[in-house]
Write an enzyme that holds these catalytic residues in place. Structure first.
Site, short mmCIF file in Angstrom:
data_model
loop_
_atom_site.label_atom_id
_atom_site.label_comp_id
_atom_site.label_asym_id
_atom_site.label_seq_id
_atom_site.Cartn_x
_atom_site.Cartn_y
_atom_site.Cartn_z
N ASP A 65 -8.13 -5.79 -6.47
CA ASP A 65 -8.01 -4.54 -5.73
C ASP A 65 -8.32 -3.37 -6.65
OD1 ASP A 65 -7.31 -2.43 -4.06
OD2 ASP A 65 -5.16 -2.66 -4.45
N HIS B 9 -6.30 -5.76 -1.69
CA HIS B 9 -5.32 -4.68 -1.56
C HIS B 9 -4.07 -5.12 -0.79
CE1 HIS B 9 -3.81 -0.65 -1.54
NE2 HIS B 9 -3.88 -0.54 -0.23
N SER C 236 0.82 -1.19 0.00
CA SER C 236 0.00 0.00 0.00
C SER C 236 0.87 1.26 0.00
CB SER C 236 -0.96 -0.03 1.19
OG SER C 236 -1.94 0.98 1.08
#
Length: 485
Positions: free
Chosen positions: A401, A462, A189
């Protein structure tokens, strides 16, 4: 060589090593604070792995105290890679990555009651089975990290990277037995912004400048990485089109009217704005971090507004996932995080982890009140700089994602103008397709100095290891060992 000669050689080697370690310790003007943790509330019996926690001071007068969890490889800590793991956010605790992604402990939901303390089980797909991992609470204000001054909490992408590099140097000085282990900087991320900066710091400001200790840097690993504002966000629409979340007609109209610009469209273009509102209508109630899972809001959604606000048009579950936890009536992945709030804020747990008294009012999985400046809008140039160096990179993307779509990640990788060594092909786990992969390399006079492996994780969200732990362990294990995926 005689036994006496061998003994003398061994003696001289030990003396040199002791002198080297002593020199490194002199370079570090700090007192290490660390503890070996033998047991933890919620886990039955002694921990079957080596867990160390501690603080390392960085910055002026070491006002910033960064907290870490270190777990030795369960296989061969003398030989296995050493990984510095950065959880995203910015401001998300290392404990989140440790418990919900790649660490050796996981919540046993069947044995954990909704309102009580979690019960932990061993994670059979922990990356600590093949690597030693430092999980760091960074930047300051994250997890159990803190500053002794108010000014210390003012941090940015570049300052956080510099502080993390200083942390790593000091950690290695205090753990010289890991100086020769292959080192990889890893995370997912938002770490996609900070990690390449850290790698460049280690390489340029550290090793090439002769800064001690010399770090055995081999490369970096990033999952669904935030990289470039425009590329990441503009890739949401083609992703939604490929996943049949918007129609062919709407996609074609958007591309014609908005020219592919979703993040910063021309607000005077009525046709474009109408297309964007239609797209939002289609994807607004789809879970952005894993489009096949339910979206569950534990706070009231923001009211609809006619005033243009890019945040309104870009699906963002941050408020949903990071808000104070509530016990749900039905399952949603974000509710799994309820358990860790109660556990980490328990005084007996903090005592077991050797958290310093009075340094944290309340632990949060992700701290949204950081005085943080995102001063790097794109880390692509850092990647481009690193392609000229003898490192390896693994960039992986959970392919469901929509927060950081694999399409955008693949786009900026292509912009590096590397040579394609192996084009798009499937990779397998237990005979089943686990995703797709490509291998890129930088060639200089036919000598490969850098390679980048891009891989999708089929069905991953994600934070891909959270959704596909078995496949991600197989992926990283093969990559560390220089095997094809």
């Amino acid at each position: 060589m005689s036994a006496i000669q061998l003994g003398n050689t061994h003696y001289r080697f030990n003396n040199r090593m002791l002198f080297y370690v002593f020199t490194l310790l002199l370079l570090s003007n700090f007192a290490a604070s660390k503890s070996i943790i033998k047991s933890l509330p919620g886990f039955n019996g002694s921990l079957p792995f080596v867990l160390e926690t501690g603080y390392i001071g960085v910055g002026e007068l070491e006002a910033v105290q960064l907290f870490y969890y270190f777990i030795e490889s369960e296989r061969s800590p003398e030989d296995d890679p050493l990984v510095l793991w950065l959880t995203g956010g910015p401001g998300c605790s290392a404990l989140s990555g440790l418990v919900y992604e790649i660490g050796p402990l996981a919540v046993d939901y069947a044995k954990s009651s909704g309102g009580g303390q979690p019960v932990f089980a061993l994670n059979p797909y922990s990356w600590t089975k093949i690597a030693s991992i430092i999980f760091i609470d960074a930047p300051v204000g994250t997890g159990f990290s803190y500053s002794t001054t108010l000014e210390g909490y003012d941090v940015s992408d570049t300052l956080s990277a510099a502080q993390t590099y200083e942390f790593l140097r000091k950690w290695l000085v205090d753990h010289p037995e890991f100086l020769t282990n292959p080192l990889y900087v890893a995370g997912d991320s938002y770490s996609g912004i900070v990690a390449p900066i850290i790698v460049q710091e280690i390489s340029d400001a550290g090793n090439e400048a002769g800064h001690q200790p010399t770090i055995n840097l081999k490369g970096y690993v990033l999952g669904n990485p935030v990289t470039d504002d425009e590329i990441d966000n503009n890739s949401k629409v083609p992703f939604a089109h490929l996943k049949t979340l918007i129609s062919d007609e709407l996609y074609e109209s958007f591309m014609k009217n908005c020219k592919g610009e979703y993040l910063n469209p021309d607000q005077s273009n009525a046709s474009c704005m109408e297309d964007i509102l239609s797209i939002k209508e289609c994807i607004g109630k789809v879970c952005p971090v894993q489009i096949l899972e339910p979206i569950c809001k534990v706070i009231s959604p923001k009211p609809m507004t006619l005033k243009w606000d890019p945040r309104f048009l870009i699906a963002d579950d941050t408020d949903i996932l990071l808000s104070s936890p509530h016990v749900p009536r039905h399952w949603c992945r974000s509710f799994n995080y309820v358990y860790i709030y109660k556990w980490a804020n328990d005084e007996t747990v903090q005592d077991a982890l050797h958290i310093r008294k009075g340094t944290k009012k309340q632990w949060e999985r992700c701290n949204k009140t950081l005085a943080y400046s995102s001063n790097v809008k794109s880390s692509v140039d850092y990647h481009r700089n690193l392609t000229k160096k003898p490192y390896r990179a693994l960039i992986y993307s959970g392919d469901h994602d929509m927060k950081i779509p694999y399409i955008g990640t693949h786009e900026w990788i292509e912009s590096l103008n590397l040579t394609i060594k192996y084009d798009w092909e499937p990779w397998f786990v237990d005979g089943q397709v686990a995703g797709y992969t490509m291998l890129y390399a930088y060639n200089e006079l036919d000598y490969i100095t850098y390679d980048l492996r891009f891989a999708t994780v089929k069905g991953g969200g994600h934070t891909a290891p959270e959704y596909r732990p078995e496949q991600c362990l197989a992926m990283i294990d093969r990559w560390f060992d220089y095997y094809p995926l």
